[in-house]
Scaffold this motif. Structure first.
Motif, PDB file in Angstrom:
ATOM      1  N   LEU A   1       0.839  -1.297  -0.380  1.00  0.00           N
ATOM      2  CA  LEU A   1      -0.088   0.487   0.259  1.00  0.00           C
ATOM      3  C   LEU A   1       0.718   1.145  -0.273  1.00  0.00           C
ATOM      4  O   LEU A   1       1.500   1.010   1.135  1.00  0.00           O
ATOM      5  N   LEU A   2       1.057   2.153  -0.956  1.00  0.00           N
ATOM      6  CA  LEU A   2       1.438   3.271  -0.596  1.00  0.00           C
ATOM      7  C   LEU A   2       0.278   4.334   0.419  1.00  0.00           C
ATOM      8  O   LEU A   2      -0.741   4.439  -0.282  1.00  0.00           O
ATOM      9  N   VAL A   3       0.954   5.352   0.875  1.00  0.00           N
ATOM     10  CA  VAL A   3       0.540   5.895   1.644  1.00  0.00           C
ATOM     11  C   VAL A   3       0.926   7.606   1.253  1.00  0.00           C
ATOM     12  O   VAL A   3       1.858   7.724   1.564  1.00  0.00           O
ATOM     13  N   PHE A   4       0.055   8.173   1.418  1.00  0.00           N
ATOM     14  CA  PHE A   4       0.520  10.279   0.644  1.00  0.00           C
ATOM     15  C   PHE A   4      -0.283  11.019   1.848  1.00  0.00           C
ATOM     16  O   PHE A   4      -1.386  11.042   2.194  1.00  0.00           O
ATOM     17  N   VAL A   5       0.979  11.393   3.016  1.00  0.00           N
ATOM     18  CA  VAL A   5       0.320  12.391   3.509  1.00  0.00           C
ATOM     19  C   VAL A   5       0.709  13.724   3.678  1.00  0.00           C
ATOM     20  O   VAL A   5       1.274  14.450   3.194  1.00  0.00           O
ATOM     21  N   THR A   6      -0.332  14.583   3.908  1.00  0.00           N
ATOM     22  CA  THR A   6      -0.370  15.848   3.987  1.00  0.00           C
ATOM     23  C   THR A   6      -0.464  16.215   5.633  1.00  0.00           C
ATOM     24  O   THR A   6      -1.394  16.284   6.229  1.00  0.00           O
ATOM     25  N   LEU A   7       0.672  17.453   6.004  1.00  0.00           N
ATOM     26  CA  LEU A   7       1.212  17.902   7.579  1.00  0.00           C
ATOM     27  C   LEU A   7       0.742  19.155   7.366  1.00  0.00           C
ATOM     28  O   LEU A   7       1.012  19.771   6.624  1.00  0.00           O
ATOM     29  N   ARG A   8      -0.728  19.615   8.437  1.00  0.00           N
ATOM     30  CA  ARG A   8       0.171  20.993   8.582  1.00  0.00           C
ATOM     31  C   ARG A   8       0.563  21.691   9.691  1.00  0.00           C
ATOM     32  O   ARG A   8       0.201  21.000  10.414  1.00  0.00           O
ATOM     33  N   LEU A   9       1.451  22.244   9.515  1.00  0.00           N
ATOM     34  CA  LEU A   9       2.085  22.890  10.424  1.00  0.00           C
ATOM     35  C   LEU A   9       0.750  23.488  11.558  1.00  0.00           C
ATOM     36  O   LEU A   9       0.902  24.256  11.334  1.00  0.00           O
TER      37      LEU A   9
END
Length: 201
Positions: free
Chosen positions: A137-145
């Motif tokens: 599985l590929l996981v794409f994460v967007t963090l918000r500081l």
């Protein structure tokens, strides 16, 4: 009062069944507690201002700015022999950041993935998913500081991602290596990245 000859075999059967059940439960616990997911394909962070290679690991560096977003991706693989249910990619920001978006993309087991297969196109919002043995599985994460950033030239970094899954009905958590380091650092007083000997500063 002595047991009758008829009751002794029954007691022995119950004892043997109890010991067998304890043995099965022990084996089940041993398997589930030792079960581990593997790192899948290694990716990086496309919006890093610098990439520094050290000790066979690439460090992706970002400036900490209030409310900024950081994207990164990593792979998870189930080596088997059991199917696991991946339940959650855990947000461990503790105020430094939050997971604004987590997407996923299942990899085909029938063919080797192409560069297009490994990209974020067609990724869907994360949801609990079954990973069969040898599946990935590929996981794409967007963090918000957060709005509060660290002091000048201070920050945080990580190279693992905690995930929650179940195997044989047993809940587990594990830190999965993401294959690179995400480093977030507050800028210097002039707003530029802090000087670093590794970058020739």
């Amino acid at each position: 009062m002595p047991l009758s000859a008829a009751r002794r075999p029954r007691r022995l059967v119950i004892l043997a069944a109890s010991l067998a059940l304890i043995s099965v439960i022990g084996a089940h616990l041993a398997v589930t507690l030792r079960y581990k997911l593997d790192a899948g394909f290694f990716f990086g962070s496309p919006d890093a201002y610098a990439r520094v290679d050290a000790d066979n690991v690439t460090e992706h560096r970002h400036l900490a700015r209030p409310g900024a977003t950081i994207d990164y991706a990593f792979g998870i693989a189930n080596p088997g022999p059991f199917t696991v249910r991946l339940q959650e990619v855990i947000d461990e920001g503790s105020g430094s950041y939050t997971h604004e978006r987590v997407r996923m993309k299942e990899l085909s087991r029938e063919k080797s993935p192409s560069p297009v297969d490994l990209g974020p196109a067609d990724a869907v919002p994360f949801r609990p998913v079954d990973l069969r043995p040898n599946a990935g599985l590929l996981v794409f994460v967007t963090l918000r500081l957060g709005q509060e950033i660290p002091p000048e030239c201070a920050g945080f970094s990580f190279d693992v991602q905690r995930v929650r899954f179940t195997v044989l009905g047993m809940p587990r958590e594990q830190l999965v290596p993401i294959g690179h380091v995400i480093k977030v650092e507050a800028p210097a007083s002039d707003g530029e990245p802090c000087k670093d000997p590794g970058l020739g500063g």
